[in-house]
Write an enzyme that holds these catalytic residues in place. Structure first.
Site, PDB file in Angstrom:
ATOM      1  N   ASP A 293       0.877  -1.168   0.000  1.00  0.00           N
ATOM      2  CA  ASP A 293       0.000   0.000   0.000  1.00  0.00           C
ATOM      3  C   ASP A 293       0.921   1.227   0.000  1.00  0.00           C
ATOM      4  OD1 ASP A 293      -2.212   1.781   0.584  1.00  0.00           O
ATOM      5  OD2 ASP A 293      -1.557   1.739   2.666  1.00  0.00           O
ATOM      6  N   PHE A 294       0.385   2.380  -0.327  1.00  0.00           N
ATOM      7  CA  PHE A 294       1.216   3.588  -0.383  1.00  0.00           C
ATOM      8  C   PHE A 294       0.995   4.489   0.823  1.00  0.00           C
ATOM      9  CE2 PHE A 294       1.963   8.014  -1.877  1.00  0.00           C
ATOM     10  CZ  PHE A 294       3.317   7.905  -2.161  1.00  0.00           C
ATOM     11  N   ASP A 295      -0.205   5.031   0.956  1.00  0.00           N
ATOM     12  CA  ASP A 295      -0.482   5.994   2.028  1.00  0.00           C
ATOM     13  C   ASP A 295      -0.401   5.338   3.403  1.00  0.00           C
ATOM     14  OD1 ASP A 295      -1.224   8.476   0.512  1.00  0.00           O
ATOM     15  OD2 ASP A 295      -2.675   7.093  -0.361  1.00  0.00           O
TER      16      ASP A 295
ATOM     17  N   GLU B 258      -1.313  10.556   4.598  1.00  0.00           N
ATOM     18  CA  GLU B 258      -2.340  10.297   3.587  1.00  0.00           C
ATOM     19  C   GLU B 258      -2.283  11.404   2.542  1.00  0.00           C
ATOM     20  OE1 GLU B 258      -4.572   7.716   3.373  1.00  0.00           O
ATOM     21  OE2 GLU B 258      -3.673   6.728   5.115  1.00  0.00           O
TER      22      GLU B 258
ATOM     23  N   ARG C  60     -14.377  12.615  -1.078  1.00  0.00           N
ATOM     24  CA  ARG C  60     -13.217  13.434  -0.718  1.00  0.00           C
ATOM     25  C   ARG C  60     -12.660  14.184  -1.927  1.00  0.00           C
ATOM     26  NH1 ARG C  60      -9.363   9.244   1.918  1.00  0.00           N
ATOM     27  NH2 ARG C  60     -10.500   7.885   0.489  1.00  0.00           N
TER      28      ARG C  60
ATOM     29  N   SER D 143      -2.125   1.384  -4.868  1.00  0.00           N
ATOM     30  CA  SER D 143      -2.654   2.477  -4.054  1.00  0.00           C
ATOM     31  C   SER D 143      -4.060   2.894  -4.473  1.00  0.00           C
ATOM     32  CB  SER D 143      -1.719   3.697  -4.161  1.00  0.00           C
ATOM     33  OG  SER D 143      -2.274   4.801  -3.474  1.00  0.00           O
ATOM     34  N   GLY D 144      -4.908   3.070  -3.474  1.00  0.00           N
ATOM     35  CA  GLY D 144      -6.223   3.651  -3.731  1.00  0.00           C
ATOM     36  C   GLY D 144      -6.137   5.165  -3.812  1.00  0.00           C
TER      37      GLY D 144
ATOM     38  N   LYS E 291      -7.452  -3.734  -5.008  1.00  0.00           N
ATOM     39  CA  LYS E 291      -6.071  -4.165  -4.785  1.00  0.00           C
ATOM     40  C   LYS E 291      -5.939  -5.679  -4.912  1.00  0.00           C
ATOM     41  CE  LYS E 291      -4.719  -0.240  -1.926  1.00  0.00           C
ATOM     42  NZ  LYS E 291      -4.135   0.211  -0.654  1.00  0.00           N
TER      43      LYS E 291
ATOM     44  N   ASP F  95      -2.138  -0.962   5.729  1.00  0.00           N
ATOM     45  CA  ASP F  95      -2.547  -0.445   7.040  1.00  0.00           C
ATOM     46  C   ASP F  95      -4.045  -0.281   7.198  1.00  0.00           C
ATOM     47  OD1 ASP F  95      -3.092   2.959   7.097  1.00  0.00           O
ATOM     48  OD2 ASP F  95      -2.486   1.959   5.256  1.00  0.00           O
TER      49      ASP F  95
ATOM     50  N   ASN G 110      -9.058  -1.244   3.119  1.00  0.00           N
ATOM     51  CA  ASN G 110      -9.048  -1.585   1.693  1.00  0.00           C
ATOM     52  C   ASN G 110      -7.830  -2.415   1.284  1.00  0.00           C
ATOM     53  OD1 ASN G 110      -7.324   0.774   1.938  1.00  0.00           O
ATOM     54  ND2 ASN G 110      -7.466   1.024  -0.275  1.00  0.00           N
ATOM     55  N   ASP G 111      -6.920  -2.666   2.226  1.00  0.00           N
ATOM     56  CA  ASP G 111      -5.785  -3.547   1.939  1.00  0.00           C
ATOM     57  C   ASP G 111      -6.134  -5.011   2.185  1.00  0.00           C
ATOM     58  OD1 ASP G 111      -3.971  -1.427   1.267  1.00  0.00           O
ATOM     59  OD2 ASP G 111      -3.804  -0.983   3.404  1.00  0.00           O
TER      60      ASP G 111
END
Length: 206
Positions: free
Chosen positions: A7-9, A16, A52, A95-96, A140, A163, A166-167
């Site tokens: 994951d990225f964020d 984030e 968002r 990444s989302g 993902k 984290d 969604n992961d």
């Protein structure tokens, strides 16, 4: 083939991306609240993402790029990516969040690939729309399955690190399911839990 997907964020990057963009245009509190709810699994990821991004309409795209090029890497991120690659892993970001961030930091980290969404913009201004292959709560996992097939990577040779809620869709495809400084909903499904904010701890588990 050995594969490690991050994951990225709040995993490879310390924060984030969407919250940082929102902060730059004075909307951090409203956006960050939705981010937190989504990562806890209390809101549908697609709905939270589109809500968002809609709040960012009118933001300068130049400002967005500037924010994305000054995001802080997670402690130990570079050494961890390099350590994995030295042991024969292909390292990929799923990444989302946004390609505007993952492409830039992915290059700094030297990852083998990155997949994320794109912020739509017109005449250098965000339209409030977003598109891409990583917009659903299951995106993902779906992408990881495609990558495994393409690369010939078995579940036994796959590590996933994330984290947020969604992961979780990636976990069924990997023998090593890593919850990194994660929300409770993800920790419950992990078999490796790292609570210290240093990605280098991952190298002790491979």
């Amino acid at each position: 083939m050995k594969l490690c997907v991050f994951d990225f964020d709040s995993t490879l990057m310390d924060g984030e991306t969407i919250d940082e963009i929102a902060a730059a245009c004075g909307k951090k509190n409203a956006v960050a609240h939705i981010t937190e709810q989504a990562m806890q699994g209390k809101l549908d990821f697609f709905e939270a993402l589109t809500q968002r991004v809609a709040m960012l309409a009118g933001t300068s795209y130049t400002k967005v790029i500037d924010v994305c090029q000054h995001l802080p890497l997670m402690n130990g991120a570079l050494e961890t990516v390099q350590g994995l690659q030295q042991q024969g892993y292909k390292v990929v970001i799923l990444s989302g969040g946004f390609h505007e961030a993952t492409a830039y930091l992915g290059k700094q980290l030297g990852v083998d690939g990155e997949f994320a969404n794109f912020l739509h913009h017109k005449e250098n201004v965000l339209t409030g729309k977003v598109g891409g292959e990583m917009m659903q709560s299951t995106s993902k996992g779906d992408m990881l399955a495609r990558l495994q097939k393409l690369l010939g990577a078995e579940k036994a040779n796959t590590i996933v690190v994330g984290d947020g809620a969604n992961d979780a869709s990636m976990f069924p495809y990997a023998d090593k399911k890593v919850a990194f400084c994660a929300k409770p909903i993800l920790k419950q499904q992990a078999n490796i839990i790292i609570d210290h904010k240093d990605l280098r701890e991952l190298l002790q588990h491979i």
